[in-house]
Write an enzyme that holds these catalytic residues in place. Structure first.
Site, PDB file in Angstrom:
ATOM      1  N   LYS A   1      12.718  10.534   5.278  1.00 48.57           N
ATOM      2  CA  LYS A   1      11.840  11.401   4.500  1.00 48.57           C
ATOM      3  C   LYS A   1      11.499  12.645   5.315  1.00 48.57           C
ATOM      4  O   LYS A   1      11.000  12.532   6.438  1.00 48.57           O
ATOM      5  CB  LYS A   1      10.562  10.655   4.104  1.00 48.57           C
TER       6      LYS A   1
ATOM      7  N   VAL B   1       0.798  -1.222   0.000  1.00 49.02           N
ATOM      8  CA  VAL B   1       0.000   0.000   0.000  1.00 49.02           C
ATOM      9  C   VAL B   1       0.827   1.267   0.000  1.00 49.02           C
ATOM     10  O   VAL B   1       0.283   2.351  -0.124  1.00 49.02           O
ATOM     11  CB  VAL B   1      -0.960   0.029   1.208  1.00 49.02           C
TER      12      VAL B   1
ATOM     13  N   ALA C   1       6.156   5.194   0.953  1.00 48.34           N
ATOM     14  CA  ALA C   1       6.437   6.465   1.611  1.00 48.34           C
ATOM     15  C   ALA C   1       5.464   6.643   2.767  1.00 48.34           C
ATOM     16  O   ALA C   1       4.295   6.265   2.682  1.00 48.34           O
ATOM     17  CB  ALA C   1       6.306   7.625   0.624  1.00 48.34           C
TER      18      ALA C   1
ATOM     19  N   ILE D   1      -0.494   3.935   4.650  1.00 44.44           N
ATOM     20  CA  ILE D   1      -0.076   3.197   5.845  1.00 44.44           C
ATOM     21  C   ILE D   1      -0.578   3.894   7.104  1.00 44.44           C
ATOM     22  O   ILE D   1      -0.968   3.237   8.081  1.00 44.44           O
ATOM     23  CB  ILE D   1       1.448   3.020   5.845  1.00 44.44           C
TER      24      ILE D   1
END
Length: 499
Positions: free
Chosen positions: A79, A48, A51, A346
């Site tokens: 990130k 899914v 990132a 997520i």
């Protein structure tokens, strides 16, 4: 009669959603509840997302995961935000950084003082006052406890990782705590006389019974929709993309600490740097481009030769009308789908699990708890939906049918209200602890070309000279802190490089 405690939970489907559920429930419930998970190796998982957004750190901390080990085992990178290219118009770009802008100057938000100074032609770019934006642009990274705390605000970060490796990592954690995995495909769902689920039957005849079922079976929603006919709310009139194609390629440069999103004629392209490869994909609207054309467009944009075949995904943007129905709770794609523009896939799994823990049932399955859970998840989905719609609607592009359509479309009332408030006085009002913070709305609204008519009147309590002096102190402090940070690649090599 007092309802008995839940003694057995069955999770249908593995992947990221299934193993996140198994990991957190086995950690919280210990051995008090038996937890089974059924999945089939013959059914591929979508994965899914690669990132994430900062709340994933809270999830990992809840499980007691060692962050460096997690990064090594999932080939992860750090990130600091998302860079949006060509969304407002061709050649224009901006960053949605994690964390906050600036530091407190008074009773009003920092960006209000920046707006007042900007109106007078005395302020730099808003990114100059964000440590995460500045570090992302410079390709640098440091955890807050490694020096970034000396800035007027602290580094906030998330991860890029291989979703398949993350599921495998969580599976090890869950099985070590007693979760029992069953290999097999679901053949049938057995209901009780009252319409609740009693068991699932596998194609080989095995029956798995439980008190509480968690549906992580993907878009099919074998339990929540296939058995319970819950219904689905379609949002494609606001978010018309209905296809995605993903294609990994080799890594050719040091990974940057941000996700790249580039708007194209029929949708947008993502680029996600991992330690061992680069993830690429194209989210698009099938009425405006064929699958073959989408693949050709994506392939032409790759930095290196593809390392895998195109992986197609078809979806209908929206949500299940009830995320929790009777004794079945849905997570992940079984509960709904919002395109991964802001890396929320997520997180919505994580949010569903955290809300479940606040309303964990007994076998009485109190309707008040179920209704409250559904209301909270509906609000969460709708607010994320609005944030994604904002990127499409607030644009100057009119170079293709897609962009002309989304510019002209009517908006949800909740988003219209937010835009009107920001255009008037730059104000952001949030409800019920919604996911995206004030700074996120500010970054995207400014990035998409929305400019307030005037700043908050309370900024007049300070003079322009006072504001200018304080903002310059913040800008210099951020710049100096970032200059002392190692590069993103150097930090990974030192602390958490995958073998």
């Amino acid at each position: 009669m007092v309802p008995a405690p839940v003694q057995r939970i069955l999770i249908v489907g593995g992947g990221t959603a299934g193993w996140m559920a198994a990991a957190v429930l086995s950690h919280i419930l210990g051995g008090a509840v038996r937890i089974d998970l059924v999945e089939s190796e013959t059914i591929g998982t979508v994965g899914v997302g690669e990132a994430t957004i900062p709340p994933i750190r809270l999830f990992n901390q809840l499980l007691g995961l060692d962050e460096d080990q997690f990064i090594r085992e999932t080939q992860a990178t750090f990130k600091l935000g998302i860079v949006f290219q060509d969304w407002l118009r061709h050649g224009h770009g901006y960053i949605h950084p994690f964390g906050v802008f600036g530091a407190p100057l008074g009773v009003t938000a920092f960006h209000q003082y920046w707006l007042r100074l900007r109106q007078a032609g005395l302020a730099g770019e808003i990114d100059d006052y964000s440590i995460t934006a500045t570090a992302a642009r410079a390709g640098r990274f440091s955890r807050p406890d490694d020096g970034a705390g000396s800035a007027p605000h602290r580094m906030t970060y998330a991860f890029h990782f291989d979703a398949g490796l993350y599921a495998r990592f969580l599976r090890k954690q869950a099985e070590a705590r007693g979760v029992v995995r069953h290999e097999g495909r679901i053949g049938d769902v057995v209901l009780r006389d009252d319409g609740f689920i009693r068991a699932v039957t596998l194609e080989d005849g095995r029956e798995l019974a439980a008190d509480f079922f968690i549906d992580c079976s993907g878009f099919r929603g074998l339990l929540i929709e296939g058995a319970l006919k819950t219904g689905y709310e379609d949002w494609t009139h606001w978010l018309p993309a209905d296809r995605a194609v993903a294609m990994p390629c080799a890594r050719v440069a040091d990974p940057v600490p941000y996700t790249q999103s580039t708007a194209l004629a029929a949708g947008w392209r993502w680029r996600i740097p991992l330690q061992h490869r680069t993830g690429n994909g194209y989210v698009y609207c099938s009425p405006f481009i064929s699958d073959d054309e989408a693949v050709a467009t994506l392939r032409a944009s790759l930095d290196a030769p593809a390392t895998g075949e195109p992986n197609f995904l078809r979806f209908t943007t929206g949500r299940r009308r009830k995320a929790w129905n009777k004794n079945c709770l849905s997570l992940g794609l079984a509960s709904g789908f919002l395109e991964p523009l802001e890396s929320t896939s997520i997180h919505l799994i994580q949010s569903g699990l955290s809300k479940l823990l606040l309303s964990f049932p007994d076998t009485g399955f109190a309707q008040a708890d179920i209704d409250n859970y559904n209301r909270l998840m509906q609000t969460e989905f709708e607010r994320v939906r609005d944030f994604i719609i904002l990127h499409y609607h607030a644009t100057e592009r009119d170079d293709s049918p897609l962009w002309r359509q989304v510019r002209a479309m009517s908006l949800p009332d909740s988003l219209t209200e937010k835009i009107d408030l920001f255009r008037s006085r730059g104000r952001i009002f949030r409800v019920e602890d919604e996911l995206f913070q004030e700074a996120s709305w500010v970054a995207v609204m400014l990035g998409q070309g929305l400019t307030p008519l005037r700043p908050d009147p309370l900024t007049e309590t300070a003079t322009l000279e006072q504001i200018q002096r304080r903002l310059e102190e913040i800008r210099l402090s951020i710049r100096q802190t970032v200059e002392r940070m190692p590069t993103h690649e150097a930090f990974i090599n030192r602390h958490c490089k995958a073998v």
